[in-house]
Design a protein around this motif. Sequence first.
Motif, PDB file in Angstrom:
ATOM      1  N   SER A 117       0.883  -1.248   0.042  1.00  0.00           N
ATOM      2  CA  SER A 117       0.091  -0.040   0.138  1.00  0.00           C
ATOM      3  C   SER A 117       1.073   1.248   0.060  1.00  0.00           C
ATOM      4  O   SER A 117       0.588   2.066  -0.586  1.00  0.00           O
ATOM      5  CB  SER A 117      -0.806   0.104   1.190  1.00  0.00           C
ATOM      6  OG  SER A 117      -2.042  -0.929   1.173  1.00  0.00           O
ATOM      7  N   ILE A 144      -1.555  -1.698  -4.756  1.00  0.00           N
ATOM      8  CA  ILE A 144      -2.814  -1.786  -4.210  1.00  0.00           C
ATOM      9  C   ILE A 144      -3.365  -3.208  -4.444  1.00  0.00           C
ATOM     10  O   ILE A 144      -3.934  -3.781  -3.655  1.00  0.00           O
ATOM     11  CB  ILE A 144      -3.694  -0.533  -4.685  1.00  0.00           C
ATOM     12  CG1 ILE A 144      -3.337   0.770  -4.076  1.00  0.00           C
ATOM     13  CG2 ILE A 144      -5.297  -0.894  -4.279  1.00  0.00           C
ATOM     14  CD1 ILE A 144      -3.147   0.757  -2.378  1.00  0.00           C
ATOM     15  N   ALA A 147      -1.536  -5.423  -2.369  1.00  0.00           N
ATOM     16  CA  ALA A 147      -1.971  -5.524  -0.954  1.00  0.00           C
ATOM     17  C   ALA A 147      -3.458  -6.069  -0.726  1.00  0.00           C
ATOM     18  O   ALA A 147      -3.460  -6.769   0.187  1.00  0.00           O
ATOM     19  CB  ALA A 147      -2.045  -4.033  -0.483  1.00  0.00           C
ATOM     20  N   TYR A 148      -4.422  -5.925  -1.435  1.00  0.00           N
ATOM     21  CA  TYR A 148      -5.473  -6.583  -1.302  1.00  0.00           C
ATOM     22  C   TYR A 148      -5.628  -7.900  -1.434  1.00  0.00           C
ATOM     23  O   TYR A 148      -6.133  -8.565  -0.640  1.00  0.00           O
ATOM     24  CB  TYR A 148      -6.441  -5.732  -2.447  1.00  0.00           C
ATOM     25  CG  TYR A 148      -7.883  -6.372  -2.554  1.00  0.00           C
ATOM     26  CD1 TYR A 148      -8.852  -6.465  -1.345  1.00  0.00           C
ATOM     27  CD2 TYR A 148      -8.359  -6.662  -3.665  1.00  0.00           C
ATOM     28  CE1 TYR A 148      -9.860  -6.821  -1.349  1.00  0.00           C
ATOM     29  CE2 TYR A 148      -9.900  -7.082  -3.818  1.00  0.00           C
ATOM     30  CZ  TYR A 148     -10.524  -7.447  -2.654  1.00  0.00           C
ATOM     31  OH  TYR A 148     -11.781  -7.657  -2.668  1.00  0.00           O
ATOM     32  N   ALA A 171      -6.878  -1.291   2.250  1.00  0.00           N
ATOM     33  CA  ALA A 171      -6.865  -1.790   0.844  1.00  0.00           C
ATOM     34  C   ALA A 171      -7.922  -2.124  -0.112  1.00  0.00           C
ATOM     35  O   ALA A 171      -7.962  -2.065  -1.234  1.00  0.00           O
ATOM     36  CB  ALA A 171      -5.835  -2.954   1.038  1.00  0.00           C
TER      37      ALA A 171
END
Length: 205
Positions: A117, A144, A147-148, A171
């Motif tokens: 992130s 991103i 991260a998710y 996220a």
Amino acid sequence: NDGRVVEHTPFDFTDELVEAQDLNPTWQSKFLSQSIGLLFIYEDYDRIESLAAKYRQQKSKLPGEVNKLHTLYWAINQGFYKISAKNEVPFLVMLKRWEAKYPQSITQKTALMQANSSIAWNYRGGGFNSTVSEEGAKKFRKYIDEAYLVGKAALELPDKDPEFYASLISASMEAGAPKYEVRSYFESGRQIAPFYIDLYGDIIR
């Protein structure tokens, strides 16, 4: 890090050492974060894992109601707030080495999620969408999304961590997840730590 395996941290850090310092709350927090930062730099993942488990179990706080668990992750993540294309890879490699040693660690997964992130926001910058370059937007989406995905894959791990859920809330919102999904992460975090302040930052925006 020059690639050598570091067996022990040349730094005798304990919680008691932090609490023994005759410091005001702000400086005590800085002392703790700098100490944990050293543990990460020297790749003392055993000690970081032990501290994180302790802080989760005891809900430890510094004077001024600062969560020690949040401070631990903040200290690790400081390198990523100042990330650049030049030093992005070694930091992520360190996190991968941590994962190799502790593949089921919720602490490592939370740090990895936060790292991705932070890298994403570094590439994007803090301006309006119209000010973001095409390359910056592309890199932002890449990190991103990573991260998710890291967060979603870690949902089934046995240990539960309120900072993990706070990071996954952020996220998932940035990745464009449905509101009901984001809300489910908030409720899961609140079940284990209803007074963990960082759970509420993004959800009430």
